[in-house]
Design an enzyme around this catalytic site. Structure first.
Site, PDB file in Angstrom:
ATOM      1  N   HIS B 292      46.323  38.603  44.309  1.00 24.16           N
ATOM      2  CA  HIS B 292      47.439  39.117  43.245  1.00 24.16           C
ATOM      3  C   HIS B 292      47.073  40.460  44.047  1.00 24.16           C
ATOM      4  CE1 HIS B 292      44.906  42.186  40.531  1.00 24.16           C
ATOM      5  NE2 HIS B 292      44.002  41.009  40.307  1.00 24.16           N
ATOM      6  N   ASP B 304      39.485  43.571  43.630  1.00 21.53           N
ATOM      7  CA  ASP B 304      40.462  43.339  42.669  1.00 21.53           C
ATOM      8  C   ASP B 304      41.644  43.847  43.322  1.00 21.53           C
ATOM      9  OD1 ASP B 304      41.491  41.881  40.404  1.00 21.53           O
ATOM     10  OD2 ASP B 304      40.400  43.696  38.636  1.00 21.53           O
ATOM     11  N   GLU B 338      49.769  41.217  37.709  1.00 18.04           N
ATOM     12  CA  GLU B 338      48.762  40.176  37.128  1.00 18.04           C
ATOM     13  C   GLU B 338      47.704  41.365  36.221  1.00 18.04           C
ATOM     14  OE1 GLU B 338      44.477  39.128  36.857  1.00 18.04           O
ATOM     15  OE2 GLU B 338      45.184  40.104  37.280  1.00 18.04           O
ATOM     16  N   ASP B 366      40.228  35.603  42.650  1.00 19.59           N
ATOM     17  CA  ASP B 366      40.843  36.875  42.105  1.00 19.59           C
ATOM     18  C   ASP B 366      39.520  37.104  41.079  1.00 19.59           C
ATOM     19  OD1 ASP B 366      41.629  39.289  40.617  1.00 19.59           O
ATOM     20  OD2 ASP B 366      42.560  38.734  39.052  1.00 19.59           O
ATOM     21  N   HIS B 438      37.917  47.502  38.127  1.00 20.48           N
ATOM     22  CA  HIS B 438      39.011  48.770  37.242  1.00 20.48           C
ATOM     23  C   HIS B 438      38.903  50.011  37.169  1.00 20.48           C
ATOM     24  CE1 HIS B 438      40.796  45.161  34.738  1.00 20.48           C
ATOM     25  NE2 HIS B 438      41.148  44.799  36.430  1.00 20.48           N
TER      26      HIS B 438
END
Lengths: 472, 472
Positions: B292, B304, B338, B366, B438
């Site tokens: 993504h 990510d 995503e 991913d 994240h």
């Protein structure tokens, strides 16, 4: 990645441990109890493991600890205290050995001089064991580039005499195992300065042994053997080596200036640090687990080999934490002087022979503290078959790659001395290892807590199985 | 580790590729040519791979690229250009989709007030999709700590009303797969704010979803579902969560002050980026490979999922570099959105259904760009058996863990739409992934060149086998 995916994954795993997907087809030679015992090791390591905080201290409070240095002496004291605090050994003791004492000195500088007369700095460091530049003064000379020792041999004397020989063969990046690339390029560092001296060169410059493209020079031992003329040897970072090679193409008459003040001092008394748990059933059968306490001086010796040291202590602590006393005697050994002499490894083997000891197996962790893959095994095919049958027990932890291969430098002297049945090298993911190996970047922050602790649990698992089942 | 060891290792490997030690016992369904072809992919990837430099650009020149942001639009343009430059696709095109547009805003602050009246700062960040604190002003209230949604449910209204609900269940560190721990802790983030709002709380504070012990808060989507009252939700770093829990024990009446100015703007037009190579033999049978393109906004979206994006392009380039045209059609898809909507993944599946396409298989990367382990497989047992028989081909690259399991969020919508025969999730070493996932630390420097390129070659290998043999 977001949450939904992993929820599904968690659901998948909730039914139990991951299935053994890589079938080792030999008949199972273990019990359900063994499986549960291994799970205890991993639980303890991941939830309450002590490797990571032990390593933090060794790296950040003591730091680089080349044999013979004050830091190496501190590391010996730390190792003994840490083993005592771990409270899992029947006795902790030191084993004396004499070690070489090489010091880097304050001066370490390289630069290139072309037509314009202004020096271009190059990232260099002295190779371990190198002599200084004469009088610790700058040494300026022309440069001849070669890719191999054979290429040097083929050069006429006039092309070499009075120059620096620049060994510039890169790692073979296509090899999947970086350790194989290291082995394939290493003769330049090991023998380059000696061969250059033999041919009348004034010094040797060696491309750093790494796939990384950066400005960290990588040190490591060079050996003069019986060369009558010792000339200084320095490592160039890979970027510096590429740059020097480019500059030489443009101006073959450029000059390199090297300045180093390293020296070898008299031998020093040092120690292996040993912790022993007496076996409950076969106390005379010994299993050794170890890593090396010394490290290069440039950084903190985190992955090389602080991780092996703390894992070796932890592996024994995990047995105790699981409420087990091993059936065979287990010794954790923190070896001194692996990097530039193996005096500790040799002493341990000599002493074992002198005491007429029986050694079942030895395990060494000296390839970094990354995610476990399994173990390399040096043994007969029959013994290997027995070991490989334990693979399914290690599969849930991805530590089940059991492969014939090299074990470790510090335990190999046991072979000639006391003929252990098998030697094991802890094998972990090695893709990052040679990026930092023997450089200023081998620091604590490069170590991941979970990866490190998983390794200790994998070593405990193997010790447990060896101790319970033996290898006959 | 020093040289001698690795020389021995090199000697061991010189005789050929490492032996296939983890026997997949199904009959071999491949040829020697296949083995040599895979070797070409890995050679090209390790010697001339383009993933790493492509990723550097995406991370360092474009950076964080949440759907709807100007950076996401830049990433779409970059993706198209990069595919065109790779010169391995017959056509490169965009597939339009509408995406949500949430923005973090300038204010993001948390602090604790005890008896002394002076605020203690806490590392927080808004959860993706969260509303702001009312009027974008500081919101101060008491705190009630729970470990689970069920625990919140059991609390009397008076204990919740007007307070922050603090969800503080840590990762289960004993799980070997960090993804399983993520799944097990994730309901707090996903549903915590919605449930807190339903019970009359003023907001939710959620412990970051990680095993790491540091001060990086981890963002990620929270969903209000049909909750009438939306209250703000923020992540606390694990150290902040531990500290808040301690402070609460000492002073249950302490107050937390949260200030956030995030908001959801109108939907934006965005795109999946698609490159296609037409199959030479079965052009109507499609194999999709993707990652993504969007990422969270806090950092560069390196692992990510920048790594999945560049690997998906590279996997197709490796086929071309090996002189191959696939027998089935291969599409590399850079999915949009995503992280907070899967609008791109849904659109791709819808369009496939509308066009009545035949999808043999899809592969998603991913889970980070770390050292390959293999692939998770979603298929029938019969198809899985066929796939597992390819294991020995992947074993020399340590990419042969073929395990039934979750594939990926962006390709799963294909299941209901066009019923592909199998879905694959690229599986790599995941121990470090959730340390940075994240957070502001998901940056290019965390990616290792060799690990990344090995992944691309592993994906190319699977595409090649799927394209050549199909799955029937």
């Amino acid at each position: 990645m977001r949450l939904l995916s992993s929820l599904l994954l968690a659901g998948l795993l909730a039914g139990g441990l991951p299935a053994v997907t890589q079938a080792q087809t030999a008949p199972a030679t273990f019990t359900k109890t063994d499986s549960l015992t291994l799970r205890k090791f991993y639980d303890e390591a991941l939830l309450r493991g002590q490797s990571y905080e032990n390593l933090r201290y060794l790296c950040e409070k003591i730091g680089g600890r080349l044999a013979g240095s004050p830091q190496a002496a501190q590391a010996v004291a730390w190792g003994k205290l840490t083993m005592e605090k771990a409270a899992c050994f029947d006795k902790v003791y030191l084993q004396e050995c004499q070690v070489p004492h090489w010091v880097r000195g304050a001066k370490e500088k390289g630069q290139v001089f072309g037509n314009k007369g202004k020096g271009v700095p190059m990232a260099v460091c002295a190779l371990g064991g190198s002599v200084a530049t004469p009088g610790n003064k700058p040494l300026r000379a022309g440069v001849v580039e070669v890719k191999t020792l054979a290429e040097l041999k083929a050069l006429p004397d006039a092309a070499v005499k009075g120059k620096f020989v620049f060994f510039n063969r890169p790692f073979d990046d296509a090899l999947i195992e970086p350790g194989a690339a290291y082995g394939g390029a290493g003769d330049q560092r090991r023998s380059g300065p000696a061969e250059a001296g033999r041919r009348g060169a004034v010094g040797a410059l060696v491309r750093s042994l790494t796939s990384a493209r950066d400005n960290n020079p990588h040190t490591g031992t060079t050996s003069y053997g019986d060369t009558p003329t010792k000339v200084p040897g320095a490592a160039l970072s890979t970027l510096a080596a590429d740059q020097l090679s480019q500059l030489l193409k443009a101006d073959p008459s450029l000059q390199f200036e090297l300045e180093m003040s390293c020296q070898t001092l008299p031998d020093v008394t040092s120690y292996n640090v040993i912790g022993e748990v007496r076996g409950s059933k076969y106390p005379d059968q010994i299993i050794t687990v170890g890593g090396h306490l010394d490290s290069w001086d440039l950084a903190q010796g985190a992955h090389d080999d602080g991780t092996g040291v703390v894992q070796s202590i932890e592996a024994v602590r995990l047995l105790k934490a699981a409420g087990l006393r091993p059936e065979r005697t287990v010794r954790a050994v923190l070896f001194m002087n692996e990097e530039n002499g193996t005096r500790g490894g040799n002493k341990y083997a000599e002493q074992a022979k002198q005491n007429n000891e029986t050694h079942v197996a030895a395990i060494e962790s000296d390839g970094g503290g990354f995610t476990p893959r399994g173990f390399n095994v040096e043994s007969t095919p029959a013994v290997f078959k027995k070991v490989a049958a334990w693979g399914p027990l290690l599969a849930p932890y991805h530590a089940n790659e059991l492969t014939p291969g090299h074990s470790g430098t510090d335990i190999e002297p046991l072979v000639g001395a006391v003929h252990p049945t098998a030697l094991f090298g802890y094998d972990c993911d090695s893709q990052r290892y040679f990026d930092i190996h023997h450089t200023a970047a081998d620091t604590f922050d490069k170590v991941n807590r979970r990866e490190l602790e998983l390794g200790g649990a994998s070593m405990a698992s193997l010790i447990y199985l060896l101790s319970k089942y033996g290898l006959q």
